[in-house]
Design an enzyme around this catalytic site. Structure first.
Site, mmCIF file in Angstrom:
data_model
loop_
_atom_site.group_PDB
_atom_site.id
_atom_site.type_symbol
_atom_site.label_atom_id
_atom_site.label_comp_id
_atom_site.label_asym_id
_atom_site.label_seq_id
_atom_site.Cartn_x
_atom_site.Cartn_y
_atom_site.Cartn_z
ATOM 1 N N GLU A 1 0.825 -1.195 0.000
ATOM 2 C CA GLU A 1 0.000 0.000 0.000
ATOM 3 C C GLU A 1 0.871 1.261 0.000
ATOM 4 O OE1 GLU A 1 -4.170 -0.670 1.832
ATOM 5 O OE2 GLU A 1 -3.253 0.839 3.100
ATOM 6 N N HIS B 1 6.963 -26.848 -1.437
ATOM 7 C CA HIS B 1 6.219 -27.891 -2.146
ATOM 8 C C HIS B 1 5.042 -27.317 -2.919
ATOM 9 C CE1 HIS B 1 8.445 -31.216 -0.145
ATOM 10 N NE2 HIS B 1 8.721 -30.199 0.666
ATOM 11 N N LYS C 1 -14.247 0.805 -3.703
ATOM 12 C CA LYS C 1 -15.322 1.257 -2.805
ATOM 13 C C LYS C 1 -16.350 2.051 -3.593
ATOM 14 C CE LYS C 1 -12.345 1.890 1.211
ATOM 15 N NZ LYS C 1 -11.785 2.887 2.106
HETATM 16 O O1 PA5 Z 1 -3.307 1.348 5.994
HETATM 17 C C1 PA5 Z 1 -4.391 1.901 5.839
HETATM 18 O O2 PA5 Z 1 -4.520 3.127 5.974
HETATM 19 C C2 PA5 Z 1 -5.612 1.088 5.514
HETATM 20 O O3 PA5 Z 1 -5.307 -0.242 5.363
HETATM 21 C C3 PA5 Z 1 -6.653 1.232 6.617
HETATM 22 O O4 PA5 Z 1 -6.100 0.808 7.841
HETATM 23 C C4 PA5 Z 1 -7.887 0.415 6.293
HETATM 24 O O5 PA5 Z 1 -8.407 0.798 5.051
HETATM 25 C C5 PA5 Z 1 -8.964 0.600 7.351
HETATM 26 O O6 PA5 Z 1 -9.328 1.943 7.456
HETATM 27 P P1 PA5 Z 1 -10.095 2.482 8.715
HETATM 28 O O7 PA5 Z 1 -9.223 2.342 9.902
HETATM 29 O O8 PA5 Z 1 -10.391 3.918 8.408
HETATM 30 O O9 PA5 Z 1 -11.357 1.667 8.851
#
Ligand code: PA5
Length: 445
Positions: A286, A307, A421
Protein backbone atom coordinates in the site's frame (compact mmCIF):
# COMPACT_ATOMS: atom_id res chain seq x y z
CA UNK A 1 20.87 -5.88 18.15
CA UNK A 2 17.68 -7.92 17.98
CA UNK A 3 17.58 -7.70 14.18
CA UNK A 4 20.48 -8.22 11.78
CA UNK A 5 20.50 -7.68 8.04
CA UNK A 6 22.76 -10.04 6.14
CA UNK A 7 23.62 -9.53 2.47
CA UNK A 8 25.75 -12.67 2.05
CA UNK A 9 23.06 -14.44 0.02
CA UNK A 10 22.39 -11.71 -2.50
CA UNK A 11 24.89 -13.41 -4.78
CA UNK A 12 27.25 -11.14 -6.65
CA UNK A 13 24.47 -8.95 -7.97
CA UNK A 14 25.34 -5.77 -6.06
CA UNK A 15 28.88 -4.43 -5.86
CA UNK A 16 30.14 -2.24 -3.04
CA UNK A 17 30.42 0.59 -5.57
CA UNK A 18 26.72 0.34 -6.34
CA UNK A 19 25.82 0.62 -2.67
CA UNK A 20 28.28 3.54 -2.42
CA UNK A 21 26.51 5.19 -5.34
CA UNK A 22 23.17 4.73 -3.54
CA UNK A 23 24.46 6.23 -0.27
CA UNK A 24 23.64 9.90 -1.08
CA UNK A 25 20.12 8.89 -2.16
CA UNK A 26 19.35 6.87 0.95
CA UNK A 27 20.78 9.72 3.03
CA UNK A 28 18.45 12.17 1.33
CA UNK A 29 15.44 9.85 1.62
CA UNK A 30 16.16 9.28 5.31
CA UNK A 31 16.43 13.05 5.86
CA UNK A 32 13.03 13.47 4.22
CA UNK A 33 11.62 11.06 6.80
CA UNK A 34 13.41 12.67 9.73
CA UNK A 35 12.79 16.28 8.76
CA UNK A 36 9.34 15.73 7.34
CA UNK A 37 10.26 17.35 4.05
CA UNK A 38 8.78 14.72 1.72
CA UNK A 39 5.32 13.94 0.37
CA UNK A 40 2.86 12.73 3.00
CA UNK A 41 4.81 14.46 5.75
CA UNK A 42 1.68 14.88 7.86
CA UNK A 43 1.76 11.09 8.43
CA UNK A 44 5.11 10.77 10.16
CA UNK A 45 3.87 10.35 13.72
CA UNK A 46 5.06 6.71 13.77
CA UNK A 47 8.72 7.84 13.49
CA UNK A 48 8.93 9.09 17.09
CA UNK A 49 6.03 7.02 18.43
CA UNK A 50 8.21 4.43 20.26
CA UNK A 51 9.43 7.22 22.56
CA UNK A 52 6.78 9.91 22.35
CA UNK A 53 3.60 7.92 22.76
CA UNK A 54 0.76 9.07 24.98
CA UNK A 55 1.70 7.54 28.36
CA UNK A 56 -1.68 8.25 29.92
CA UNK A 57 -3.47 6.41 27.12
CA UNK A 58 -0.94 3.59 27.31
CA UNK A 59 -1.84 3.08 30.98
CA UNK A 60 -5.53 3.09 30.03
CA UNK A 61 -4.86 0.43 27.40
CA UNK A 62 -3.15 -1.77 29.99
CA UNK A 63 -5.99 -1.23 32.45
CA UNK A 64 -8.65 -1.97 29.82
CA UNK A 65 -6.78 -5.13 28.79
CA UNK A 66 -6.84 -6.33 32.41
CA UNK A 67 -10.59 -5.68 32.66
CA UNK A 68 -11.21 -7.46 29.36
CA UNK A 69 -9.13 -10.45 30.46
CA UNK A 70 -11.22 -10.66 33.61
CA UNK A 71 -14.61 -10.31 31.98
CA UNK A 72 -14.68 -12.25 28.73
CA UNK A 73 -13.93 -15.58 27.10
CA UNK A 74 -13.73 -14.07 23.62
CA UNK A 75 -12.36 -10.73 22.53
CA UNK A 76 -13.61 -9.82 19.05
CA UNK A 77 -11.48 -7.32 17.15
CA UNK A 78 -13.25 -5.58 14.27
CA UNK A 79 -11.03 -3.85 11.73
CA UNK A 80 -9.52 -4.21 8.27
CA UNK A 81 -6.12 -3.53 6.69
CA UNK A 82 -3.93 -1.51 9.01
CA UNK A 83 -6.67 -1.69 11.63
CA UNK A 84 -6.11 -5.40 12.29
CA UNK A 85 -3.07 -6.89 10.54
CA UNK A 86 -0.46 -5.68 13.03
CA UNK A 87 -2.28 -7.01 16.08
CA UNK A 88 -2.99 -10.35 14.46
CA UNK A 89 0.61 -10.66 13.26
CA UNK A 90 1.95 -9.87 16.74
CA UNK A 91 -0.33 -12.36 18.52
CA UNK A 92 0.55 -15.15 16.10
CA UNK A 93 4.27 -14.34 16.12
CA UNK A 94 4.74 -13.96 19.87
CA UNK A 95 2.09 -16.45 21.03
CA UNK A 96 1.00 -18.80 18.25
CA UNK A 97 -1.20 -19.13 15.16
CA UNK A 98 -3.04 -21.66 17.38
CA UNK A 99 -3.34 -19.12 20.20
CA UNK A 100 -7.11 -19.63 20.53
CA UNK A 101 -6.68 -23.38 20.90
CA UNK A 102 -3.92 -23.28 23.49
CA UNK A 103 -4.44 -23.59 27.26
CA UNK A 104 -4.19 -20.05 28.60
CA UNK A 105 -5.56 -17.58 31.11
CA UNK A 106 -6.28 -14.88 28.52
CA UNK A 107 -9.36 -14.64 26.26
CA UNK A 108 -9.53 -16.09 22.78
CA UNK A 109 -9.01 -13.32 20.23
CA UNK A 110 -10.98 -13.41 16.96
CA UNK A 111 -10.63 -10.93 14.12
CA UNK A 112 -13.70 -9.96 12.11
CA UNK A 113 -14.86 -7.02 10.03
CA UNK A 114 -11.99 -7.66 7.63
CA UNK A 115 -14.08 -9.25 4.89
CA UNK A 116 -17.67 -9.33 3.63
CA UNK A 117 -18.12 -13.06 4.03
CA UNK A 118 -21.46 -14.24 5.42
CA UNK A 119 -19.83 -17.57 6.21
CA UNK A 120 -17.08 -16.06 8.34
CA UNK A 121 -19.52 -13.89 10.26
CA UNK A 122 -21.99 -16.73 10.85
CA UNK A 123 -19.24 -19.06 12.04
CA UNK A 124 -17.88 -16.51 14.48
CA UNK A 125 -21.33 -15.78 15.86
CA UNK A 126 -21.82 -19.48 16.47
CA UNK A 127 -18.44 -19.66 18.26
CA UNK A 128 -19.61 -16.76 20.45
CA UNK A 129 -22.78 -18.57 21.57
CA UNK A 130 -22.82 -19.01 25.34
CA UNK A 131 -19.50 -17.19 25.74
CA UNK A 132 -18.79 -13.87 27.39
CA UNK A 133 -17.66 -11.37 24.78
CA UNK A 134 -15.96 -8.00 24.60
CA UNK A 135 -15.57 -6.11 21.31
CA UNK A 136 -12.96 -3.69 20.04
CA UNK A 137 -14.07 -1.81 16.94
CA UNK A 138 -11.08 -0.25 15.21
CA UNK A 139 -11.54 2.22 12.39
CA UNK A 140 -9.77 5.51 11.91
CA UNK A 141 -12.36 6.76 9.46
CA UNK A 142 -15.26 5.06 11.21
CA UNK A 143 -16.98 4.45 7.89
CA UNK A 144 -15.19 1.40 6.49
CA UNK A 145 -17.92 -0.89 5.18
CA UNK A 146 -16.50 -4.26 6.21
CA UNK A 147 -15.85 -3.14 9.78
CA UNK A 148 -19.05 -1.12 10.11
CA UNK A 149 -21.28 -4.04 9.06
CA UNK A 150 -19.62 -6.37 11.56
CA UNK A 151 -19.91 -3.70 14.27
CA UNK A 152 -23.66 -3.42 13.70
CA UNK A 153 -23.96 -7.15 14.22
CA UNK A 154 -21.80 -7.37 17.36
CA UNK A 155 -23.27 -4.22 18.90
CA UNK A 156 -26.73 -5.78 18.62
CA UNK A 157 -25.49 -9.09 19.98
CA UNK A 158 -23.93 -7.42 23.02
CA UNK A 159 -26.93 -5.15 23.63
CA UNK A 160 -29.34 -8.10 23.40
CA UNK A 161 -27.21 -10.18 25.70
CA UNK A 162 -26.02 -7.67 28.29
CA UNK A 163 -28.45 -4.74 27.91
CA UNK A 164 -27.40 -1.20 27.01
CA UNK A 165 -25.43 -0.69 30.24
CA UNK A 166 -23.70 -4.04 30.05
CA UNK A 167 -22.80 -3.59 26.40
CA UNK A 168 -21.33 -0.17 27.17
CA UNK A 169 -18.66 -1.65 29.41
CA UNK A 170 -17.82 -4.36 26.85
CA UNK A 171 -17.38 -2.26 23.72
CA UNK A 172 -14.14 -0.41 23.08
CA UNK A 173 -13.69 1.93 20.12
CA UNK A 174 -10.31 2.80 18.63
CA UNK A 175 -10.72 5.66 16.21
CA UNK A 176 -9.84 9.21 15.29
CA UNK A 177 -9.19 11.56 18.23
CA UNK A 178 -12.00 13.99 17.45
CA UNK A 179 -13.34 13.69 13.92
CA UNK A 180 -15.41 10.95 12.42
CA UNK A 181 -18.73 9.30 13.01
CA UNK A 182 -17.40 6.45 15.14
CA UNK A 183 -15.84 8.82 17.69
CA UNK A 184 -19.05 10.78 17.93
CA UNK A 185 -21.16 7.64 18.25
CA UNK A 186 -18.83 6.05 20.83
CA UNK A 187 -18.97 9.19 22.96
CA UNK A 188 -22.75 9.28 22.74
CA UNK A 189 -22.97 5.62 23.79
CA UNK A 190 -20.30 5.97 26.48
CA UNK A 191 -17.89 3.37 25.06
CA UNK A 192 -14.30 3.71 26.19
CA UNK A 193 -12.32 5.13 23.27
CA UNK A 194 -8.70 4.96 22.21
CA UNK A 195 -6.97 7.08 19.64
CA UNK A 196 -5.55 6.47 16.18
CA UNK A 197 -3.29 9.52 16.07
CA UNK A 198 -3.94 11.97 13.21
CA UNK A 199 -0.38 11.65 11.97
CA UNK A 200 -0.21 7.84 11.91
CA UNK A 201 -1.71 5.99 8.94
CA UNK A 202 -3.42 2.62 9.37
CA UNK A 203 -0.56 0.44 8.16
CA UNK A 204 1.93 2.24 10.45
CA UNK A 205 -0.39 2.04 13.49
CA UNK A 206 0.48 -1.27 15.17
CA UNK A 207 2.30 0.53 18.00
CA UNK A 208 -0.72 2.73 18.74
CA UNK A 209 -3.91 1.61 20.53
CA UNK A 210 -4.89 -0.04 17.21
CA UNK A 211 -2.42 -2.83 17.82
CA UNK A 212 -1.64 -2.42 21.50
CA UNK A 213 -5.06 -3.18 23.01
CA UNK A 214 -5.62 -6.55 21.27
CA UNK A 215 -1.96 -7.45 21.77
CA UNK A 216 -2.18 -6.68 25.50
CA UNK A 217 -5.43 -8.66 25.83
CA UNK A 218 -3.56 -11.68 24.44
CA UNK A 219 -1.16 -11.35 27.37
CA UNK A 220 1.78 -9.87 25.48
CA UNK A 221 3.95 -7.31 27.28
CA UNK A 222 3.32 -4.13 25.29
CA UNK A 223 5.96 -2.19 27.25
CA UNK A 224 8.55 -4.60 25.89
CA UNK A 225 7.16 -4.16 22.37
CA UNK A 226 7.61 -0.40 22.68
CA UNK A 227 11.07 -0.80 24.22
CA UNK A 228 12.19 -2.87 21.24
CA UNK A 229 10.87 -0.26 18.80
CA UNK A 230 12.53 2.52 20.77
CA UNK A 231 15.90 0.76 20.74
CA UNK A 232 15.53 0.16 17.01
CA UNK A 233 14.86 3.85 16.52
CA UNK A 234 18.14 4.65 18.28
CA UNK A 235 20.05 1.89 16.46
CA UNK A 236 18.88 2.99 13.00
CA UNK A 237 19.65 6.67 13.34
CA UNK A 238 22.79 6.92 11.20
CA UNK A 239 22.51 8.54 7.77
CA UNK A 240 25.40 6.38 6.57
CA UNK A 241 24.14 3.42 4.54
CA UNK A 242 27.09 1.29 5.69
CA UNK A 243 26.22 1.91 9.34
CA UNK A 244 22.46 1.60 9.06
CA UNK A 245 20.88 -1.71 8.02
CA UNK A 246 17.54 -0.03 7.34
CA UNK A 247 19.13 2.14 4.67
CA UNK A 248 21.06 -0.81 3.26
CA UNK A 249 17.91 -2.93 2.93
CA UNK A 250 16.07 -0.02 1.29
CA UNK A 251 19.01 0.55 -1.08
CA UNK A 252 19.17 -3.14 -2.00
CA UNK A 253 15.45 -3.22 -2.81
CA UNK A 254 15.78 -0.15 -4.99
CA UNK A 255 18.84 -1.44 -6.87
CA UNK A 256 17.16 -4.81 -7.49
CA UNK A 257 13.93 -3.12 -8.61
CA UNK A 258 15.82 -1.04 -11.17
CA UNK A 259 17.37 -4.29 -12.43
CA UNK A 260 13.91 -5.64 -13.21
CA UNK A 261 13.34 -7.53 -9.97
CA UNK A 262 9.78 -6.38 -9.44
CA UNK A 263 8.58 -9.04 -6.99
CA UNK A 264 9.85 -9.39 -3.41
CA UNK A 265 8.90 -12.58 -1.61
CA UNK A 266 9.00 -12.48 2.18
CA UNK A 267 10.05 -15.91 3.39
CA UNK A 268 9.45 -17.34 6.85
CA UNK A 269 10.31 -20.82 8.08
CA UNK A 270 7.70 -20.97 10.82
CA UNK A 271 3.88 -21.02 10.51
CA UNK A 272 3.75 -18.31 13.18
CA UNK A 273 5.19 -15.92 10.59
CA UNK A 274 2.30 -16.18 8.15
CA UNK A 275 0.41 -13.16 9.47
CA UNK A 276 3.62 -11.19 9.94
CA UNK A 277 4.10 -11.70 6.21
CA UNK A 278 0.58 -10.38 5.64
CA UNK A 279 1.30 -7.28 7.76
CA UNK A 280 4.53 -6.69 5.82
CA UNK A 281 2.73 -7.14 2.48
CA UNK A 282 0.17 -4.50 3.34
CA UNK A 283 2.83 -2.12 4.65
CA UNK A 284 4.92 -2.31 1.49
CA UNK A 285 2.17 -2.89 -1.08
CA UNK A 286 0.00 0.00 0.00
CA UNK A 287 2.98 2.30 0.53
CA UNK A 288 4.83 1.69 -2.72
CA UNK A 289 2.36 0.41 -5.29
CA UNK A 290 1.29 3.60 -7.01
CA UNK A 291 1.91 5.71 -10.12
CA UNK A 292 2.42 2.42 -12.01
CA UNK A 293 5.49 1.71 -9.91
CA UNK A 294 6.52 -0.47 -7.00
CA UNK A 295 7.75 -3.88 -6.00
CA UNK A 296 4.93 -6.43 -5.65
CA UNK A 297 5.21 -7.87 -2.12
CA UNK A 298 4.48 -11.59 -1.97
CA UNK A 299 5.08 -14.14 0.76
CA UNK A 300 5.64 -17.79 1.51
CA UNK A 301 6.17 -19.98 4.54
CA UNK A 302 8.84 -22.61 3.93
CA UNK A 303 9.39 -25.46 3.94
CA UNK A 304 5.60 -25.85 3.38
CA UNK A 305 5.56 -23.67 0.28
CA UNK A 306 8.71 -25.22 -1.16
CA UNK A 307 6.22 -27.89 -2.15
CA UNK A 308 3.97 -25.38 -3.91
CA UNK A 309 5.83 -22.25 -5.04
CA UNK A 310 9.34 -23.69 -4.70
CA UNK A 311 9.39 -24.80 -8.33
CA UNK A 312 8.45 -21.34 -9.59
CA UNK A 313 10.98 -19.57 -7.42
CA UNK A 314 13.73 -21.95 -8.52
CA UNK A 315 13.01 -21.90 -12.27
CA UNK A 316 10.22 -19.49 -13.18
CA UNK A 317 10.50 -15.89 -14.41
CA UNK A 318 13.62 -14.25 -13.05
CA UNK A 319 11.93 -11.04 -11.93
CA UNK A 320 11.95 -11.80 -8.24
CA UNK A 321 14.07 -11.64 -5.13
CA UNK A 322 13.49 -13.01 -1.65
CA UNK A 323 13.81 -11.60 1.84
CA UNK A 324 14.23 -14.42 4.33
CA UNK A 325 13.23 -13.71 7.90
CA UNK A 326 14.95 -16.17 10.20
CA UNK A 327 14.20 -16.49 13.92
CA UNK A 328 17.41 -17.53 15.71
CA UNK A 329 15.66 -18.96 18.76
CA UNK A 330 12.34 -20.38 17.54
CA UNK A 331 10.99 -20.74 21.08
CA UNK A 332 10.56 -24.51 21.13
CA UNK A 333 12.82 -27.51 21.29
CA UNK A 334 11.94 -30.82 19.69
CA UNK A 335 14.23 -33.78 19.21
CA UNK A 336 13.64 -36.15 16.28
CA UNK A 337 12.96 -39.67 17.58
CA UNK A 338 14.72 -42.90 16.58
CA UNK A 339 12.41 -45.32 14.74
CA UNK A 340 13.16 -49.06 14.77
CA UNK A 341 11.56 -49.71 11.38
CA UNK A 342 13.41 -46.79 9.73
CA UNK A 343 11.27 -47.21 6.61
CA UNK A 344 11.88 -43.56 5.71
CA UNK A 345 15.64 -44.00 6.08
CA UNK A 346 15.77 -40.97 8.37
CA UNK A 347 17.41 -42.50 11.42
CA UNK A 348 20.50 -40.45 10.55
CA UNK A 349 18.44 -37.48 11.84
CA UNK A 350 17.45 -39.17 15.11
CA UNK A 351 18.58 -37.16 18.13
CA UNK A 352 18.85 -33.92 16.14
CA UNK A 353 16.88 -30.81 17.06
CA UNK A 354 14.05 -30.18 14.58
CA UNK A 355 15.17 -26.55 14.41
CA UNK A 356 18.60 -27.66 13.19
CA UNK A 357 16.90 -29.41 10.27
CA UNK A 358 14.68 -26.36 9.66
CA UNK A 359 17.70 -24.02 9.63
CA UNK A 360 19.56 -26.44 7.36
CA UNK A 361 16.60 -26.40 4.97
CA UNK A 362 16.87 -22.62 5.00
CA UNK A 363 20.59 -22.56 4.14
CA UNK A 364 20.10 -25.24 1.49
CA UNK A 365 17.28 -23.22 -0.07
CA UNK A 366 19.25 -19.97 0.06
CA UNK A 367 22.03 -21.63 -1.94
CA UNK A 368 19.60 -23.31 -4.34
CA UNK A 369 17.68 -20.11 -5.05
CA UNK A 370 20.92 -18.17 -5.43
CA UNK A 371 22.08 -20.75 -7.97
CA UNK A 372 18.72 -20.30 -9.71
CA UNK A 373 19.38 -16.55 -10.06
CA UNK A 374 17.26 -15.31 -7.14
CA UNK A 375 19.00 -12.77 -4.88
CA UNK A 376 18.21 -13.25 -1.18
CA UNK A 377 18.20 -10.78 1.66
CA UNK A 378 18.53 -12.47 5.03
CA UNK A 379 17.07 -10.75 8.07
CA UNK A 380 17.81 -12.46 11.36
CA UNK A 381 15.67 -11.78 14.42
CA UNK A 382 16.91 -13.05 17.79
CA UNK A 383 13.69 -14.57 19.09
CA UNK A 384 9.90 -14.25 19.33
CA UNK A 385 9.92 -11.85 22.27
CA UNK A 386 7.79 -8.71 22.18
CA UNK A 387 11.03 -6.74 22.44
CA UNK A 388 12.47 -8.29 19.26
CA UNK A 389 9.17 -7.95 17.43
CA UNK A 390 8.98 -4.24 18.32
CA UNK A 391 12.51 -3.89 16.96
CA UNK A 392 11.58 -5.65 13.72
CA UNK A 393 8.40 -3.62 13.27
CA UNK A 394 10.38 -0.41 13.45
CA UNK A 395 13.02 -1.79 11.05
CA UNK A 396 10.37 -2.54 8.43
CA UNK A 397 8.39 0.68 8.91
CA UNK A 398 11.45 2.88 8.55
CA UNK A 399 12.78 0.89 5.58
CA UNK A 400 9.36 1.18 3.94
CA UNK A 401 9.29 4.97 4.23
CA UNK A 402 12.87 5.30 2.92
CA UNK A 403 12.12 2.85 0.09
CA UNK A 404 9.02 4.83 -0.90
CA UNK A 405 10.97 8.06 -1.14
CA UNK A 406 13.75 6.33 -3.11
CA UNK A 407 11.07 5.15 -5.52
CA UNK A 408 9.70 8.67 -5.81
CA UNK A 409 6.22 8.02 -4.42
CA UNK A 410 4.30 9.26 -1.40
CA UNK A 411 4.55 6.21 0.90
CA UNK A 412 1.78 7.41 3.19
CA UNK A 413 -1.31 7.69 0.99
CA UNK A 414 -3.47 4.99 -0.65
CA UNK A 415 -5.57 6.70 -3.32
CA UNK A 416 -6.07 3.44 -5.21
CA UNK A 417 -8.04 1.82 -2.39
CA UNK A 418 -11.00 4.11 -3.12
CA UNK A 419 -11.75 2.75 -6.61
CA UNK A 420 -13.38 -0.51 -5.56
CA UNK A 421 -15.32 1.26 -2.80
CA UNK A 422 -16.73 3.79 -5.27
CA UNK A 423 -17.85 1.03 -7.66
CA UNK A 424 -19.29 -1.11 -4.87
CA UNK A 425 -21.31 1.78 -3.46
CA UNK A 426 -22.52 2.69 -6.95
CA UNK A 427 -23.65 -0.87 -7.67
CA UNK A 428 -25.28 -1.24 -4.25
CA UNK A 429 -27.26 1.97 -4.78
CA UNK A 430 -25.69 4.22 -2.16
CA UNK A 431 -27.30 7.68 -2.39
CA UNK A 432 -25.05 10.06 -4.32
CA UNK A 433 -23.58 7.35 -6.56
CA UNK A 434 -26.51 7.03 -9.04
CA UNK A 435 -24.60 8.15 -12.14
CA UNK A 436 -21.62 5.85 -11.54
CA UNK A 437 -24.09 3.02 -10.91
CA UNK A 438 -25.75 3.51 -14.31
CA UNK A 439 -22.38 3.47 -16.10
CA UNK A 440 -21.23 0.32 -14.32
CA UNK A 441 -24.48 -1.56 -14.90
CA UNK A 442 -24.13 -0.83 -18.63
CA UNK A 443 -20.61 -2.28 -18.54
CA UNK A 444 -21.95 -5.45 -16.92
CA UNK A 445 -24.31 -6.24 -19.81
O1 PA5 B 1 -3.31 1.35 5.99
C1 PA5 B 1 -4.39 1.90 5.84
O2 PA5 B 1 -4.52 3.13 5.97
C2 PA5 B 1 -5.61 1.09 5.51
O3 PA5 B 1 -5.31 -0.24 5.36
C3 PA5 B 1 -6.65 1.23 6.62
O4 PA5 B 1 -6.10 0.81 7.84
C4 PA5 B 1 -7.89 0.42 6.29
O5 PA5 B 1 -8.41 0.80 5.05
C5 PA5 B 1 -8.96 0.60 7.35
O6 PA5 B 1 -9.33 1.94 7.46
P1 PA5 B 1 -10.09 2.48 8.71
O7 PA5 B 1 -9.22 2.34 9.90
O8 PA5 B 1 -10.39 3.92 8.41
O9 PA5 B 1 -11.36 1.67 8.85
Amino acid sequence: MAVKYNTDFLGDVISKDEWKAMAPFTKEAFRMVKKGSGAGNDFLGWVSLPDDYDKEEFARIEAAAERIKGSCDIFVVLGIGGSYLGARAAIEFVKSPLYNNLKKDTPDVYFAGNNISPTALTELLSICEGKDICVNVISKSGTTTETAIAFRVFKKLLTDRYGVEGARSRIFATTDRARGTLKQYADECGFETFVVPDDVGGRFSVLTAVGLLPIAVAGIDIKELMRGASEARAAYSSENLFKNDVLKYAATRNILYRRGKSVEIMVGYEPYMLMLNEWWKQLYGESEGKENKGILPASVVFSTDLHSLGQYIQEGRRDLFETVLSVKNPGASFVIPEDDANVDGLNFLAGKELDEVNKTAMIATLFAHNDGGVPNNLIEISDRSPYSLGYLIYFFELACAVSGYLLGVNPFNQPGVESYKKNMFALLGKPGYEQEGKILRKRMK
